[in-house]
Design an enzyme around this catalytic site. Sequence first.
Site, PDB file in Angstrom:
ATOM      1  N   SER A  67       0.226   0.155   3.156  1.00  9.05           N
ATOM      2  CA  SER A  67      -0.994  -0.665   3.225  1.00  9.05           C
ATOM      3  C   SER A  67      -0.796  -1.962   4.001  1.00  9.05           C
ATOM      4  CB  SER A  67      -1.452  -1.012   1.798  1.00  9.05           C
ATOM      5  OG  SER A  67      -0.470  -1.794   1.127  1.00  9.05           O
ATOM      6  N   ASP A 108      -3.719  -8.780  -4.112  1.00 13.25           N
ATOM      7  CA  ASP A 108      -3.071  -7.494  -3.895  1.00 13.25           C
ATOM      8  C   ASP A 108      -3.779  -6.716  -2.789  1.00 13.25           C
ATOM      9  OD1 ASP A 108      -1.417  -5.342  -4.182  1.00 13.25           O
ATOM     10  OD2 ASP A 108      -2.229  -4.680  -6.099  1.00 13.25           O
ATOM     11  N   HIS A 109      -3.059  -6.394  -1.730  1.00 10.02           N
ATOM     12  CA  HIS A 109      -3.612  -5.644  -0.609  1.00 10.02           C
ATOM     13  C   HIS A 109      -3.307  -4.144  -0.711  1.00 10.02           C
ATOM     14  CE1 HIS A 109      -4.108  -4.561   3.761  1.00 10.02           C
ATOM     15  NE2 HIS A 109      -5.144  -5.349   3.608  1.00 10.02           N
ATOM     16  N   SER A 110      -2.659  -3.722  -1.789  1.00  6.35           N
ATOM     17  CA  SER A 110      -2.299  -2.322  -1.945  1.00  6.35           C
ATOM     18  C   SER A 110      -3.535  -1.471  -2.223  1.00  6.35           C
ATOM     19  CB  SER A 110      -1.275  -2.159  -3.070  1.00  6.35           C
ATOM     20  OG  SER A 110      -1.841  -2.496  -4.314  1.00  6.35           O
TER      21      SER A 110
END
Length: 365
Positions: A133, A295-297
């Site tokens: 990601s 959170d960029h996941s």
Amino acid sequence: MLPILLLPVAFIHHTVHGSISCYDDSGEPVDWFIVYKLPRPPHSPPAEGMRYMYQDGQTQGWVQGRSLMNSTVGAVGRTLQQLYVKARRRQEEEMAYVLYNDEPPNNPSFILKGHTKGVILLDRTQGFWLLHSTPHFPSSTDEKEYVWPQSALSFGQTFLCVTYPYSQFKDIGNQLLFTEPHVYDYHVEGTFAQDLPALLNASKGQHVQQEPWNSSVALTSLEGKEFVSFAKFRSFGDDLYSGWLAQALASDLYVEFWLRSRGILPSNCSGPFKVYNVQKLAFQDPAPTFLSTKDHSKWCVGTRSDPGWACVGDMNRNHAEEQRGGGTICCRDSTIWKAFHSLVQNYTDCDDARYHLKNLSHRGV
């Protein structure tokens, strides 16, 4: 319902010495691993933005990563270092590779392509597919070295690496025709081009031209573990999770994704299976608790241990990505399910037209 029956498999170690593979934190080839890069705590040094949690088939859940994300002795760095070492030695004829990212290194975003990020590297025996990601990552082979981007220090990121036998890359190439990745570096020539035409065509920017606009396929790792790849083309025109995945897996889902993107879709309880947006996460001590806005996941997990699905991918839940390609890779595994389910602290529930936060208790899980 998912038309793919996943059966228990007796695992036999098939890793071929000297062949391309995912690698663990100890430098050993592994069938698969999952890395969760942790968000950087406020006012902390840069190194704190490169710590990660790790799991594979031997760890029985999350353990602290032994290195930092910028190191070539950590799992991600060591795995990708195979690409740069072979490039420096001018061994391209011995391998095929595809690097894709809708936010590639040193270039603007490609919003008309699929919202998808990953690396494929293989020789004529086996290879890996690393789905992740992280924007601006990894470096192209022209750079000839593994580098962790400064832009990727602040937020959480996820990585799923699976080692596959050579034969599986036919199906993997076909999935890329649906996700329509922006490929910024590739080498698929000779025997690889003859054997894997879909992988070559996807690398050149080609995509599916007719329905169906989505595709699911079972992929079997080198050691016999079964995963399912879900891929949708932009013409699918719906959310990956509520429009397809929850029904295909026959499971309610908690979905973790980038909540700072525009046009966020609310939790969806309109169908037979519900999709909830995660709002807060926590690893066990000493790893941190953090909000989804840090959170960029992109991952999801079933709300119950039966059927016990967990998926790692590269798509958000927003209006724009209903019209973009992308996908996720899922596995029905009790240990992986528990590892992700335990992270969810609260989520946005839906009750008629009213949306509110709901805490999640993990007692008895």
